[in-house]
Motif scaffolding. Structure first.
Motif, short mmCIF file in Angstrom:
data_model
loop_
_atom_site.label_atom_id
_atom_site.label_comp_id
_atom_site.label_asym_id
_atom_site.label_seq_id
_atom_site.Cartn_x
_atom_site.Cartn_y
_atom_site.Cartn_z
N TYR A 1 71.28 31.74 64.47
CA TYR A 1 70.57 30.42 64.92
C TYR A 1 69.25 30.70 64.48
CZ TYR A 1 74.87 28.72 67.12
OH TYR A 1 76.19 28.39 67.31
N THR A 2 68.55 29.61 64.08
CA THR A 2 66.91 29.52 64.03
C THR A 2 66.39 28.61 65.00
OG1 THR A 2 67.38 29.66 61.68
CG2 THR A 2 65.22 28.74 62.34
N VAL A 3 65.27 29.18 65.59
CA VAL A 3 64.64 28.63 66.69
C VAL A 3 63.12 28.00 66.17
CG1 VAL A 3 63.65 28.72 68.93
CG2 VAL A 3 65.79 30.01 68.38
N ALA A 4 63.08 26.90 66.17
CA ALA A 4 61.87 26.31 65.60
C ALA A 4 60.73 26.33 66.69
CB ALA A 4 61.87 25.15 65.05
N ILE B 1 62.54 35.37 71.88
CA ILE B 1 63.68 35.42 71.10
C ILE B 1 64.35 36.63 71.24
CG2 ILE B 1 64.16 35.31 68.33
CD1 ILE B 1 63.49 32.74 69.95
N ASP B 2 63.68 37.62 71.40
CA ASP B 2 64.34 39.03 71.42
C ASP B 2 65.11 39.28 72.66
OD1 ASP B 2 62.71 40.21 69.22
OD2 ASP B 2 61.07 41.00 70.40
N VAL B 3 64.79 38.43 73.63
CA VAL B 3 65.51 38.51 74.84
C VAL B 3 66.70 37.78 74.52
CG1 VAL B 3 65.90 37.36 77.20
CG2 VAL B 3 63.62 38.24 76.53
N LEU B 4 66.90 36.53 73.80
CA LEU B 4 68.07 36.07 73.47
C LEU B 4 68.89 37.05 72.42
CD1 LEU B 4 66.63 32.68 72.28
CD2 LEU B 4 68.07 33.26 74.49
N ASN B 5 68.36 37.80 71.65
CA ASN B 5 69.12 38.45 70.77
C ASN B 5 69.86 39.90 71.61
OD1 ASN B 5 68.87 37.29 68.22
ND2 ASN B 5 66.73 38.42 68.03
N LEU C 1 62.95 33.34 64.62
CA LEU C 1 62.00 32.49 65.06
C LEU C 1 61.36 31.77 63.76
CD1 LEU C 1 60.04 31.37 67.28
CD2 LEU C 1 58.54 33.66 66.63
N LEU C 2 61.08 30.31 63.98
CA LEU C 2 60.65 29.52 62.86
C LEU C 2 59.25 29.00 63.35
CD1 LEU C 2 60.51 28.62 59.96
CD2 LEU C 2 62.08 26.61 60.80
N LEU D 1 64.76 24.15 69.36
CA LEU D 1 63.61 23.81 69.25
C LEU D 1 62.68 23.83 70.42
CD1 LEU D 1 61.20 22.21 67.58
CD2 LEU D 1 62.20 20.09 68.37
N LEU D 2 61.41 24.55 70.28
CA LEU D 2 60.43 24.23 71.28
C LEU D 2 59.24 23.76 70.78
CD1 LEU D 2 59.55 25.42 74.26
CD2 LEU D 2 58.86 27.69 73.06
N THR D 3 58.80 22.76 71.48
CA THR D 3 57.61 21.90 70.99
C THR D 3 57.18 20.87 72.08
OG1 THR D 3 56.90 20.29 69.22
CG2 THR D 3 59.09 20.04 70.22
N ASN D 4 56.24 20.03 71.88
CA ASN D 4 55.59 19.27 72.94
C ASN D 4 56.68 18.33 73.37
OD1 ASN D 4 55.23 17.00 71.48
ND2 ASN D 4 53.01 17.71 71.10
N PRO D 5 56.24 17.64 74.29
CA PRO D 5 57.33 16.67 74.92
C PRO D 5 57.46 15.38 73.94
CG PRO D 5 56.19 17.29 76.96
CD PRO D 5 55.31 17.77 75.40
N SER D 6 56.80 14.68 73.25
CA SER D 6 56.72 13.93 72.46
C SER D 6 57.31 14.17 71.06
CB SER D 6 55.34 13.01 72.13
OG SER D 6 54.36 13.99 71.66
N SER D 7 57.00 15.30 70.66
CA SER D 7 57.63 15.75 69.40
C SER D 7 59.12 15.98 69.74
CB SER D 7 57.17 17.38 69.05
OG SER D 7 57.75 17.71 67.94
N TYR D 8 59.82 16.67 70.84
CA TYR D 8 61.07 16.68 71.09
C TYR D 8 61.88 15.28 71.25
CZ TYR D 8 64.73 16.41 74.56
OH TYR D 8 66.00 15.94 75.30
N VAL D 9 60.76 14.40 71.94
CA VAL D 9 61.66 13.21 71.94
C VAL D 9 61.89 12.37 70.74
CG1 VAL D 9 61.29 10.75 72.74
CG2 VAL D 9 60.82 12.68 74.43
N GLU D 10 61.16 12.70 69.84
CA GLU D 10 61.03 12.23 68.47
C GLU D 10 62.31 12.63 67.68
OE1 GLU D 10 58.46 12.80 64.68
OE2 GLU D 10 57.60 11.14 65.57
N VAL D 11 62.56 13.97 68.06
CA VAL D 11 63.72 14.61 67.29
C VAL D 11 64.99 14.06 68.00
CG1 VAL D 11 64.97 16.93 66.84
CG2 VAL D 11 62.47 16.60 66.52
N LYS D 12 64.81 14.01 69.57
CA LYS D 12 66.12 13.41 70.26
C LYS D 12 66.63 12.15 69.68
CE LYS D 12 67.23 12.10 74.87
NZ LYS D 12 67.04 10.64 74.40
N ASN D 13 65.52 11.16 69.54
CA ASN D 13 65.82 10.05 69.05
C ASN D 13 66.41 9.91 67.63
OD1 ASN D 13 64.98 8.92 71.40
ND2 ASN D 13 63.10 8.39 70.49
N LEU D 14 65.82 10.75 66.82
CA LEU D 14 66.28 10.73 65.34
C LEU D 14 67.60 11.81 65.09
CD1 LEU D 14 62.90 11.21 63.55
CD2 LEU D 14 64.30 9.14 63.61
N TYR D 15 67.73 12.74 65.77
CA TYR D 15 68.71 13.70 65.18
C TYR D 15 69.68 14.26 66.59
CZ TYR D 15 65.92 13.55 61.14
OH TYR D 15 65.07 13.14 60.23
#
Length: 279
Positions: free
Chosen positions: A9-12, A30-34, A44-45, A65-79
């Motif tokens: 998996y890729t984490v942006a 990311i190392d913890v997840l692995n 990690l991307l 994805l780890l990003t700021n709240p508005s960026s997350y909501v945009e990706v939520k709405n689109l994808y």
């Protein structure tokens, strides 16, 4: 996207201070997840530009994805992204899963005592798309009856896209007022780079359990989210692992957080984006 190997998996992650800094800050998480989810491998991307996040989401180039709240909501709405957990940052000696904006000026500007006094003045913010570094303050001013986009003399955005540049510009007289996210003024003073005696906060708010200067309402911190193509069982493994990270860990210390909490409600961010559409 899921990688060519089914167990990858890729984490942006939003890399607002550059790729190297993002790797130093977030690779230990990311190392913890692995380590804790050995049946999968997490890459990690770092993504430099906020607008690029939605573009590459549409191309299927990441799964989490780890990003700021508005960026997350945009990706939520689109994808169809879904928040799994919310970051609980270390701010001073406190833990904070909410933040806002601070609108401030230098105390030598004796004619700037409130938001309305910014009329025909110069204002600097991090960037047009910055959440705590602009958008939150823009909405707050609008709801106070002040349209910064038409009422101020000039809105400037930083070349470096950093809060530090906003503060230094106002402090040196390069702009009449500025906008940064909460906690930055206090952090710069603690680092010896700012004397708060020379800063005046506009529209200062008092919230009992929030010990930082604040000019706006509060919004939930950065979410760690998952794209809809990822199986629920894998998404649950990731959220459960993140929730177990403790403040003493290398991961938490590297990224300056206390831990993660169950996902907060991001409807306030959605509402902000609706109100600021086309701005």
């Amino acid at each position: 996207m899921q990688s060519l190997m089914a167990d990858e998996y890729t984490v942006a992650v939003r890399a607002h201070y550059g790729v190297d800094y993002a790797i130093k800050r977030w690779q230990p998480t990311i190392d913890v997840l692995n380590k804790e989810i050995p049946q999968h491998y997490f890459n990690l991307l770092p993504v430099l530009d906020l607008q690029e996040i939605s573009v590459i989401a549409g191309k299927g180039e990441f799964d989490f994805l780890l990003t700021n709240p508005s960026s997350y909501v945009e990706v939520k709405n689109l994808y169809g992204a879904r928040a799994l957990v919310t970051l609980n940052r270390k701010r001073g000696h406190t833990s904070q899963d909410r933040f806002g904006s601070v609108i401030f000026t230098h105390v030598s500007n004796k004619d700037i005592l409130n938001i309305q006094d910014l009329e025909d003045k110069t204002l600097i913010a991090v960037s047009n798309k910055a959440f705590g570094g602009w958008r939150v303050a823009l909405l707050e001013m609008l709801e106070l009856g002040f349209d910064a986009q038409s009422d101020v003399k000039e809105i400037m955005f930083t070349k470096s896209k950093t809060h530090r540049e906003v503060v230094s510009t106002v402090y040196s007289g390069g702009a009449d007022a500025g906008v940064v996210r909460t906690g930055w003024l206090e952090q710069m003073e603690a680092d010896g780079n700012l004397d708060m005696r020379y800063i005046r906060v506009l529209n200062n708010q008092y919230i009992f359990d929030f010990p930082f200067f604040l000019s706006t309402r509060l919004y939930p911190e950065w979410p760690f989210s998952v794209l809809k193509h990822v199986p629920d069982k894998d998404a649950n493994l990731v959220s459960d692992t993140l929730l177990k990270i403790r403040k003493e860990s290398v991961a938490a210390k590297s990224a300056v957080y206390i831990g993660w909490v169950k996902s907060r409600d991001y409807s306030s961010v959605q509402n902000l984006m609706i109100k600021l559409k086309n701005r």
